[in-house]
Design a protein around this motif. Structure first.
Motif, mmCIF file in Angstrom:
data_model
loop_
_atom_site.group_PDB
_atom_site.id
_atom_site.type_symbol
_atom_site.label_atom_id
_atom_site.label_comp_id
_atom_site.label_asym_id
_atom_site.label_seq_id
_atom_site.Cartn_x
_atom_site.Cartn_y
_atom_site.Cartn_z
ATOM 1 N N TYR A 119 16.933 2.958 2.097
ATOM 2 C CA TYR A 119 15.418 3.246 1.673
ATOM 3 C C TYR A 119 14.825 2.852 3.111
ATOM 4 C CZ TYR A 119 16.243 3.563 -3.435
ATOM 5 O OH TYR A 119 16.593 3.654 -4.668
ATOM 6 N N LEU A 120 13.396 3.241 3.177
ATOM 7 C CA LEU A 120 12.557 2.385 4.177
ATOM 8 C C LEU A 120 10.928 2.661 3.767
ATOM 9 C CD1 LEU A 120 12.441 1.542 6.860
ATOM 10 C CD2 LEU A 120 12.249 3.369 8.009
ATOM 11 N N GLY A 121 10.528 1.545 3.338
ATOM 12 C CA GLY A 121 9.044 1.818 2.706
ATOM 13 C C GLY A 121 8.283 0.538 2.521
ATOM 14 N N GLY A 122 7.004 0.650 2.267
ATOM 15 C CA GLY A 122 6.186 -0.462 1.844
ATOM 16 C C GLY A 122 5.943 -0.311 0.205
ATOM 17 N N GLU A 123 4.822 -1.033 -0.052
ATOM 18 C CA GLU A 123 4.369 -1.095 -1.576
ATOM 19 C C GLU A 123 4.107 0.006 -2.291
ATOM 20 O OE1 GLU A 123 0.599 -1.746 0.636
ATOM 21 O OE2 GLU A 123 2.719 -1.990 1.214
ATOM 22 N N LEU A 124 3.446 1.034 -1.417
ATOM 23 C CA LEU A 124 2.938 2.081 -2.067
ATOM 24 C C LEU A 124 3.625 3.568 -1.630
ATOM 25 C CD1 LEU A 124 -1.112 1.474 -1.422
ATOM 26 C CD2 LEU A 124 0.407 1.090 -3.476
ATOM 27 N N GLU A 125 3.247 4.387 -1.110
ATOM 28 C CA GLU A 125 3.649 5.858 -1.229
ATOM 29 C C GLU A 125 4.187 5.919 0.588
ATOM 30 O OE1 GLU A 125 2.583 8.294 -4.756
ATOM 31 O OE2 GLU A 125 1.599 8.746 -3.103
ATOM 32 N N ASP A 126 5.507 6.198 0.744
ATOM 33 C CA ASP A 126 5.944 6.612 1.992
ATOM 34 C C ASP A 126 6.624 7.751 1.796
ATOM 35 O OD1 ASP A 126 5.306 3.752 2.980
ATOM 36 O OD2 ASP A 126 6.731 3.256 1.202
ATOM 37 N N PHE B 153 12.384 8.989 14.101
ATOM 38 C CA PHE B 153 12.105 9.459 12.860
ATOM 39 C C PHE B 153 10.582 9.455 12.721
ATOM 40 C CE2 PHE B 153 12.553 5.143 11.960
ATOM 41 C CZ PHE B 153 11.368 4.700 11.210
ATOM 42 N N ALA B 154 9.866 10.289 12.111
ATOM 43 C CA ALA B 154 8.495 10.245 11.629
ATOM 44 C C ALA B 154 8.216 10.185 10.275
ATOM 45 C CB ALA B 154 7.768 11.442 12.218
ATOM 46 N N ALA B 155 7.337 9.447 9.595
ATOM 47 C CA ALA B 155 6.951 9.513 8.157
ATOM 48 C C ALA B 155 5.521 9.344 8.186
ATOM 49 C CB ALA B 155 7.563 8.119 7.613
ATOM 50 N N ASN B 156 5.076 9.274 6.922
ATOM 51 C CA ASN B 156 3.638 9.132 6.407
ATOM 52 C C ASN B 156 3.565 7.942 5.589
ATOM 53 O OD1 ASN B 156 2.697 11.510 7.956
ATOM 54 N ND2 ASN B 156 3.417 12.653 6.424
ATOM 55 N N THR B 157 2.325 7.301 5.558
ATOM 56 C CA THR B 157 2.456 6.138 4.662
ATOM 57 C C THR B 157 0.917 5.666 4.481
ATOM 58 O OG1 THR B 157 3.213 3.809 4.204
ATOM 59 C CG2 THR B 157 2.744 4.211 6.394
ATOM 60 N N ASN B 158 0.649 5.225 3.113
ATOM 61 C CA ASN B 158 -0.449 4.330 2.727
ATOM 62 C C ASN B 158 -0.039 2.830 2.501
ATOM 63 O OD1 ASN B 158 0.678 4.730 0.175
ATOM 64 N ND2 ASN B 158 -1.153 5.315 -0.723
ATOM 65 N N SER C 32 0.366 -2.206 14.879
ATOM 66 C CA SER C 32 0.857 -3.244 13.885
ATOM 67 C C SER C 32 0.246 -3.328 12.674
ATOM 68 C CB SER C 32 0.443 -4.725 14.734
ATOM 69 O OG SER C 32 -0.796 -4.957 14.724
ATOM 70 N N SER C 33 -0.794 -2.460 12.130
ATOM 71 C CA SER C 33 -1.307 -2.464 10.986
ATOM 72 C C SER C 33 -1.729 -1.050 10.290
ATOM 73 C CB SER C 33 -2.175 -3.717 10.582
ATOM 74 O OG SER C 33 -3.353 -3.324 11.387
ATOM 75 N N LEU C 34 -1.658 -0.931 9.234
ATOM 76 C CA LEU C 34 -2.408 0.369 8.600
ATOM 77 C C LEU C 34 -3.867 0.399 8.853
ATOM 78 C CD1 LEU C 34 -1.813 2.678 6.567
ATOM 79 C CD2 LEU C 34 -2.684 1.260 4.811
ATOM 80 N N VAL C 35 -4.338 1.306 9.561
ATOM 81 C CA VAL C 35 -5.907 1.459 9.941
ATOM 82 C C VAL C 35 -6.567 2.378 9.060
ATOM 83 C CG1 VAL C 35 -7.257 2.158 11.854
ATOM 84 C CG2 VAL C 35 -5.223 1.153 12.282
ATOM 85 N N GLY C 36 -5.717 3.550 8.571
ATOM 86 C CA GLY C 36 -6.709 4.580 7.541
ATOM 87 C C GLY C 36 -6.106 4.473 6.178
ATOM 88 N N ASN C 37 -6.532 5.370 5.561
ATOM 89 C CA ASN C 37 -5.986 5.523 4.091
ATOM 90 C C ASN C 37 -4.306 5.950 4.187
ATOM 91 O OD1 ASN C 37 -8.628 5.116 2.874
ATOM 92 N ND2 ASN C 37 -8.966 7.286 3.384
ATOM 93 N N TYR C 38 -4.224 6.981 5.125
ATOM 94 C CA TYR C 38 -2.815 7.266 5.368
ATOM 95 C C TYR C 38 -2.400 7.176 6.988
ATOM 96 C CZ TYR C 38 -0.855 8.647 0.933
ATOM 97 O OH TYR C 38 -0.586 8.782 -0.236
ATOM 98 N N ASP C 39 -1.338 6.370 7.458
ATOM 99 C CA ASP C 39 -1.231 6.593 8.897
ATOM 100 C C ASP C 39 0.208 7.301 9.108
ATOM 101 O OD1 ASP C 39 -3.590 5.386 9.734
ATOM 102 O OD2 ASP C 39 -2.589 3.589 10.265
#
Length: 486
Positions: A228-235, A250-255, A268-275
């Motif tokens: 797996y690879l992800g954070g606390e919401l949707e990846d 690899f490339a992914a999308n995340t919020n 180093s951090s999420l800037v928008g709603n989805y990055d």
């Protein structure tokens, strides 16, 4: 900036010549989702169809649709003056919905597909990781290897496996091969029991949906590496490539604000709603050592990657769409400012380069524009396809279709990094087929010929030599578009 169709003060450009265009579809909903070229110049396409209307060749793996929506695979002879005959056509799938999302060829021209299936009878073969899917109402990923050069029938299916867990849906979105024939797959999963290896970077589902990355060998039913690879919401894992030096990108999308990062991250951090997430894995390592690099990338709104590719220098190419007015762009951008209501983007990065961001530009007009595929030729020119509803998408005056047809139009664009502004636009065209059209796949031949595929509506301009000159009904048909360059 507001880009018009062309600018007469620009340097002279030489637009491509339309060589061939054809529908490929039946009376239902049909699309072509992936395309590749082999060393002999044969065009391989994969897509999905809900009908039996497409005619299989005599040397096929599966002669008819097994039910629901099936995969199809076709090989087309692109020899000039030959009329683009179909050399091979096969269905593949079970009685449910089977959709290919990515394709790659090996040096023997075996076809590798990945995508989604909810068929309980999807065909499996070889040392499958799993011979059954996730169960009723669960969508699984799959990996499928076909050798069209073998004798007809089931013997041409070399390898096939389900890929996923049983407690949630998954989608396998990208596939790549290394020089040893190992298969790499990226996608997304909501399952808490997705199969992972002891060497995994992340052994459990962190959020509502995580990306997954796997390395598979057809010689064993045991995964070489899976995490797996992800954070606390949707990846959502979108693309995977293996560079000539063996690095897996690899490339992914995340919020997720807690997506795991590694190395000297550009963001180093999420800037928008989805990055967007851009990263590198070393699947010979275990645990935290297997994630070599990962960074956020994007502006203050939604930024979504649709496709990841490599150029001849090992740089990463990405396209997708952005709603951010402050999406990072470079000084040599073709279009440095947001056009409005969602623009495509063109991005070149290299995590091994201290600069990381090598080229970035918006690509679009005043309304919605989405990039679906990207490629580069050996001279470093970039090619992008997708769809647009913008009346002022940037095009060139002698393009096959320089003006918008007031629907959702296909676009195909060639641009030159390192040349700022409209001087970097080598050529660009709309291509229309009625109300609903999109370029989903693009490849460039060694001679510069550009091949585009996707789906189109009832007014797609098929050429007089088309294998299928007319729309066959339903929501959409697949299409193939061929353009030559001087």
């Amino acid at each position: 900036i507001r880009l018009e169709h062309y600018d007469r003060t620009r340097p002279l450009v030489i637009d491509p010549t339309l060589v061939y265009s054809t529908y490929m579809g039946g009376s239902g909903a049909d699309q072509i989702t992936a395309a590749r070229l082999d060393s002999a110049g044969h065009l391989y396409v994969a897509g999905s169809t809900a009908t039996n209307d497409l005619v299989a060749t005599t040397n096929t793996y599966q002669a008819a649709n097994a039910g629901g929506i099936d995969i199809f695979v076709a090989i087309i002879d692109t020899t000039p003056g030959n009329g683009f005959p179909i050399l091979y056509f096969s269905y593949a799938g079970g009685t449910g919905t089977d959709i290919p999302l990515a394709m790659v060829l090996d040096s023997s021209n075996n076809i590798y597909l990945t995508g989604t299936t909810d068929s309980t009878d999807f065909p499996t073969a070889g040392s499958a990781v799993a011979t059954a899917g996730g169960g009723t109402n669960i969508v699984s990923g799959f990996v499928f290897e076909l050798n069209p050069g073998l004798s007809s029938g089931t013997s041409s299916l070399v390898y096939s496996t389900y890929l996923g867990g049983t407690t949630g849906n998954q989608s396998a979105n990208g596939i790549a091969l290394d020089s040893g024939g190992n298969i790499y797959v990226i996608g997304s999963t909501k399952a808490t029991d997705f199969p992972v290896t002891a060497s995994a970077y992340q052994s459990t589902l962190n959020g509502l949906q995580d990306a997954f990355l796997c390395e598979i060998t057809t010689a064993s039913s045991t995964l070489i590496y899976s995490t797996y690879l992800g954070g606390e919401l949707e990846d959502d894992g979108r693309g995977i490539v293996v560079a000539p030096n063996g690095k897996v990108y690899f490339a992914a999308n995340t919020n997720s604000a807690q997506f795991p990062l590694a190395g000297l991250a550009y963001g180093s951090s999420l800037v928008g709603n989805y990055d967007i997430i851009i990263g590198a894995m070393d699947m010979t390592q275990t645990g935290s050592g297997s994630l070599v690099y990962a960074t956020y990338f994007g502006g203050s709104d939604n930024d979504i990657a649709r496709k990841l590719a490599l150029d001849a220098n090992g740089n990463l190419l990405l396209t997708g769409y952005t709603l951010s007015y402050d999406f990072p762009v470079t000084k040599d951008a073709l279009q440095p400012a947001y056009g409005g209501n969602g623009d495509a983007f063109v991005l070149v990065v290299n995590p091994s380069n201290p600069a990381f961001l090598l080229y970035s530009s918006y690509l679009g007009g005043a309304d919605g524009d989405v990039g679906n595929d990207i490629a580069a030729d050996n001279s470093g020119f970039l090619y992008v396809t997708g769809y647009t509803i913008s009346s002022n998408f940037p095009t060139t005056v002698d393009a096959p279709q320089p003006a918008w047809e007031q629907g959702t139009d296909i676009f195909v664009t060639k641009l030159q990094p390192g040349v700022a502004g409209l001087a970097g636009l080598k050529w660009s065209t709309y291509f229309s087929g009625g109300s609903g059209n999109s370029g989903l796949a693009l490849v460039v031949g060694l001679d510069g010929t550009v091949y585009v595929a996707g789906y189109a509506g009832s007014q797609f301009p098929a050429s007089s030599s088309a294998t299928q000159g007319a729309f066959d009904g339903g929501y959409s048909d697949g299409f193939i578009l061929v353009m030559s360059q001087p």
